[in-house]
Design a protein around this motif. Structure first.
Motif, PDB file in Angstrom:
ATOM      1  N   LEU A  26      60.217 -10.392 -17.533  1.00  0.00           N
ATOM      2  CA  LEU A  26      61.566 -10.107 -18.043  1.00  0.00           C
ATOM      3  C   LEU A  26      61.646 -10.298 -19.559  1.00  0.00           C
ATOM      4  O   LEU A  26      62.723 -10.215 -20.156  1.00  0.00           O
ATOM      5  CB  LEU A  26      62.575 -11.046 -17.373  1.00  0.00           C
ATOM      6  N   GLY A  27      60.504 -10.591 -20.170  1.00  0.00           N
ATOM      7  CA  GLY A  27      60.504 -10.832 -21.618  1.00  0.00           C
ATOM      8  C   GLY A  27      60.999 -12.216 -21.988  1.00  0.00           C
ATOM      9  O   GLY A  27      61.378 -12.474 -23.126  1.00  0.00           O
ATOM     10  N   ILE A  28      61.041 -13.121 -20.990  1.00  0.00           N
ATOM     11  CA  ILE A  28      61.497 -14.486 -21.269  1.00  0.00           C
ATOM     12  C   ILE A  28      60.262 -15.378 -21.481  1.00  0.00           C
ATOM     13  O   ILE A  28      59.416 -15.495 -20.596  1.00  0.00           O
ATOM     14  CB  ILE A  28      62.329 -15.050 -20.088  1.00  0.00           C
ATOM     15  N   THR A  29      60.144 -15.967 -22.670  1.00  0.00           N
ATOM     16  CA  THR A  29      59.003 -16.829 -22.940  1.00  0.00           C
ATOM     17  C   THR A  29      59.356 -18.266 -22.582  1.00  0.00           C
ATOM     18  O   THR A  29      60.326 -18.818 -23.089  1.00  0.00           O
ATOM     19  CB  THR A  29      58.618 -16.766 -24.434  1.00  0.00           C
ATOM     20  N   VAL A  30      58.572 -18.827 -21.697  1.00  0.00           N
ATOM     21  CA  VAL A  30      58.748 -20.236 -21.358  1.00  0.00           C
ATOM     22  C   VAL A  30      57.630 -20.989 -22.077  1.00  0.00           C
ATOM     23  O   VAL A  30      56.466 -20.618 -21.958  1.00  0.00           O
ATOM     24  CB  VAL A  30      58.645 -20.427 -19.819  1.00  0.00           C
ATOM     25  N   PRO A  31      57.948 -22.018 -22.862  1.00  0.00           N
ATOM     26  CA  PRO A  31      56.897 -22.700 -23.629  1.00  0.00           C
ATOM     27  C   PRO A  31      55.930 -23.440 -22.713  1.00  0.00           C
ATOM     28  O   PRO A  31      56.297 -23.856 -21.615  1.00  0.00           O
ATOM     29  CB  PRO A  31      57.674 -23.694 -24.495  1.00  0.00           C
ATOM     30  N   CYS A  53      56.987 -26.554 -19.563  1.00  0.00           N
ATOM     31  CA  CYS A  53      57.457 -25.300 -18.989  1.00  0.00           C
ATOM     32  C   CYS A  53      58.436 -25.532 -17.842  1.00  0.00           C
ATOM     33  O   CYS A  53      58.674 -24.639 -17.042  1.00  0.00           O
ATOM     34  CB  CYS A  53      56.269 -24.477 -18.511  1.00  0.00           C
ATOM     35  N   VAL A  54      59.007 -26.737 -17.780  1.00  0.00           N
ATOM     36  CA  VAL A  54      59.907 -27.022 -16.651  1.00  0.00           C
ATOM     37  C   VAL A  54      61.124 -26.089 -16.661  1.00  0.00           C
ATOM     38  O   VAL A  54      61.613 -25.687 -17.720  1.00  0.00           O
ATOM     39  CB  VAL A  54      60.386 -28.502 -16.635  1.00  0.00           C
ATOM     40  N   VAL A  55      61.551 -25.724 -15.449  1.00  0.00           N
ATOM     41  CA  VAL A  55      62.730 -24.868 -15.281  1.00  0.00           C
ATOM     42  C   VAL A  55      63.586 -25.432 -14.137  1.00  0.00           C
ATOM     43  O   VAL A  55      63.117 -26.273 -13.367  1.00  0.00           O
ATOM     44  CB  VAL A  55      62.329 -23.412 -14.937  1.00  0.00           C
ATOM     45  N   GLU A  56      64.820 -24.970 -14.061  1.00  0.00           N
ATOM     46  CA  GLU A  56      65.706 -25.422 -12.989  1.00  0.00           C
ATOM     47  C   GLU A  56      65.681 -24.387 -11.871  1.00  0.00           C
ATOM     48  O   GLU A  56      65.827 -23.189 -12.137  1.00  0.00           O
ATOM     49  CB  GLU A  56      67.138 -25.519 -13.544  1.00  0.00           C
TER      50      GLU A  56
END
Ligand code: HC1
Ligand code: SF4
Length: 580
Positions: A26-31, A53-56
């Motif tokens: 989706l073009g979303i960069t997660v560090p 790179c943690v996400v909810e």
């Protein structure tokens, strides 16, 4: 496939995709720090150790690491809530709290991923001062410096060394605050089975692993009025140097490179590509010699012939396959052939004593630093190649000399050791050396002109490839491996006697020299190496002459000085032997 929602956008990905990769769609960069993706050679690694790179994930109490959590159908994921951003910042601050604060003088300054993340996360102070771990620096090797104090335990080095290279020199030890990546028994690197491939350096996000910096030695030589300083540049350097000056990966800077070296005031600006053509003359002749003897019923002849221009591969061969040392070609690498020709032929021609000549190599490689220090490549203690710099070190020199690289007009290399063919250019990519050899061996063997010089079957990025080339009725079977663990598969076949190849090319680094340990950092991103590969084939296609044996200066060198390939003089100046 599975469908999920990330940051309110819907995406469909194949089953088994991680949240990190789904977000990328989706073009979303997660560090991330510990994550690497070299899937072209089948290598994808994440330890979930950096926790940046943690996400909810809706319905889950804890934050999930994006690099190891797999996307499932109906998942709702958020990558930039206050809770996520806060957790990432705290995790980063914890890393920073136990990290030396000498960023101004660090070897990685300007390309440190940790520093970049601190900037991205808006860190303005480090909230957790306290104890700092302390380990000795390891400067034992001619190629690599280890500074474990700067290790952030991402373990990329450990993973690439074990999984891609199959060497396994580096490993994480201890727990908690005491944890660190070290060699077995914490031995100095020069006493281990390290090949100096430098892939650990290439993927290290911080200054924990770096090349041995020899830029000051070059500056001293350039300033010495009694020295004639000759420079040679490897094929792969021109495909990547531009990246150090903000250019797109795959931008060819051959002309600017020659111009920059002249601004640095090297006395002669030459090209390793010239010597790559020379290597092909010897190696293709050696292939045909072994093949003819084999076809004539000589059972002692060793086939397949294995390429030996990659110094990390030679180090590995000597340590890991001491029983197979009769297989590699005895031709020296282009870098060493160049050094030998410079300190013998050129020195004589320009009436300079070899002790007053300094040969500097610019290489995409850190193992080349160790290669030029090998005693067999010296005469009376004077090395054929005196100093080897990486592409990165050259970029640093250009900046230090205040040269505006981008605005340089293209210039040519000097003659005669600067003239080269398309065959030499492709040495820089996996498959290129054997393609260059095939172009020449074909014509030497058949006496016919090879009309179609592109051997598409030898090209590509798969870790192990094979192809059959028709030499006027004889099928020549060729194997290619890049990454030392892929080479293992082919070498084990030789050991078992089941290997059907006549020739094998091995390059230690993913992609070959274009992905070398001395290139501008690719941060584990395969698309960067692929862009350099494309540039390599473009440069080859643009060359007027594309077969090594048609290089007029190579022909002249044989006529005037060397005699015939595999003859007495080439044997003495251009070939070598291997040790265990
Ligand atoms: Fe290489 Fe080679 S191809 S080893 O990868 O044989 O470093 O670029 O210079 O010597 O030509 C490296 C590259 C390089 C040599 C050549
Ligand atoms: Fe492993 Fe290569 Fe690094 Fe040596 S240089 S530790 S072999 S990755």
């Amino acid at each position: 496939s599975v469908k999920l929602i990330i940051d309110d956008k819907s995406v469909e990905v194949p089953k088994g995709t991680t949240l990190l990769d789904a977000a990328k769609e989706l073009g979303i960069t997660v560090p991330a720090l510990c994550h690497m993706d070299l899937s072209g050679i089948g290598f994808h690694s994440s330890n979930a150790s950096c926790r940046l790179c943690v996400v909810e994930v809706e319905g889950r109490r804890n934050l999930a690491p994006g690099c190891t959590t797999l996307a499932t159908h109906g998942m709702v994921v958020k990558t930039r809530t206050p809770r996520v951003l806060n957790a990432r910042r705290i995790n980063l601050e914890l890393l920073l709290s136990d990290h030396p604060k000498d960023c101004l003088s660090c070897s990685k300054a300007g390309s440190c991923e940790l520093q970049n993340l601190a900037e991205t996360f808006g860190i303005r102070e480090i909230s957790y001062p306290g104890e700092m771990s302390s380990h000795a620096k390891d400067t034992s090797s001619p190629s690599i410096v280890r500074d474990p104090d700067k290790c952030v335990m991402c373990r990329r080095c450990e993973n690439i060394c074990r999984e891609v290279q199959g060497v396994g020199v580096l490993t994480a030890v201890n727990r908690g605050f005491e944890s660190v990546v070290v060699t077995a028994f914490d031995r100095d690197l020069d006493t281990t089975t390290c090949t100096y491939c430098g892939q650990c350096v290439a993927v290290c996000p911080t200054g924990a692993l770096s090349e041995k910096d020899e830029t000051n030695e070059v500056i001293r030589a350039l300033a010495d009025p009694f020295k004639t300083v000759v420079v040679q540049v490897a094929p792969a350097v021109r495909t990547a140097l531009g990246e150090s000056f903000g250019m797109k990966p795959g931008t060819l800077v051959t002309g600017k490179l020659a111009a920059a070296l002249r601004r640095l005031e090297f006395d002669y600006v030459f090209d390793t590509d010239f010597a790559a053509d020379l290597t092909i003359m010897e190696e293709a002749s050696e292939l045909l010699d072994r093949l003819t003897r084999h076809l004539g019923g000589d059972t002692d002849v060793k086939l397949p012939i294995v390429t030996s221009c990659c110094p990390a591969w030679v180090n590995h061969l000597e340590k890991r396959y001491p029983d197979l040392l009769d297989y590699p070609s005895t031709a020296r690498s282009p870098m060493q052939m160049f050094g030998s020709i410079a300190k013998n032929y050129l020195a004589e021609k320009i009436s300079v004593h070899r002790k007053d000549m300094v040969v500097v190599s610019i290489m995409p490689c850190v193992a080349k630093k160790a290669e030029c220090a090998r005693v067999e490549f010296s005469e009376d203690g004077n090395p054929d190649v005196d100093i080897t710099l990486t592409t990165r070190e050259l970029a640093s020199l250009i900046k230090r000399f205040n040269i505006d690289f981008e605005s340089l007009e293209d210039e040519d290399f000097d003659a005669p050791l600067g003239e080269s063919t398309g065959a030499a250019v492709i040495f820089g990519t996996t498959g290129g050396v054997i393609e260059a050899a095939a172009r020449t061996a074909y014509e030497f063997h058949t006496g016919e002109t090879l009309e179609q010089v592109d051997f598409d079957a030898l090209r590509g990025f798969d870790g192990i490839r094979s192809a059959t080339v028709d030499f006027a009725g004889i099928d020549i079977k060729i194997g290619i491996a890049h990454g030392l663990d892929n080479a293992r598969v082919l070498m084990e076949e030789i050991r078992k006697g089941t290997c059907e190849f006549h020739a094998i090319e091995v390059m230690a680094c993913p992609g070959g020299c274009i992905g070398g340990g001395g290139q501008p950092f690719h941060h584990g991103k395969e698309e960067i190496i692929r862009a350099r590969q494309e540039a390599t084939y473009t440069e080859d296609a643009n060359k007027v002459i594309r077969k090594s044996h048609e290089n007029p200066h190579i022909k002249k060198l044989y006529e005037e000085y060397l005699g015939k390939p595999l003859g007495e003089k080439p044997h003495r100046l251009l070939h070598t032997h291997y040790f265990n």
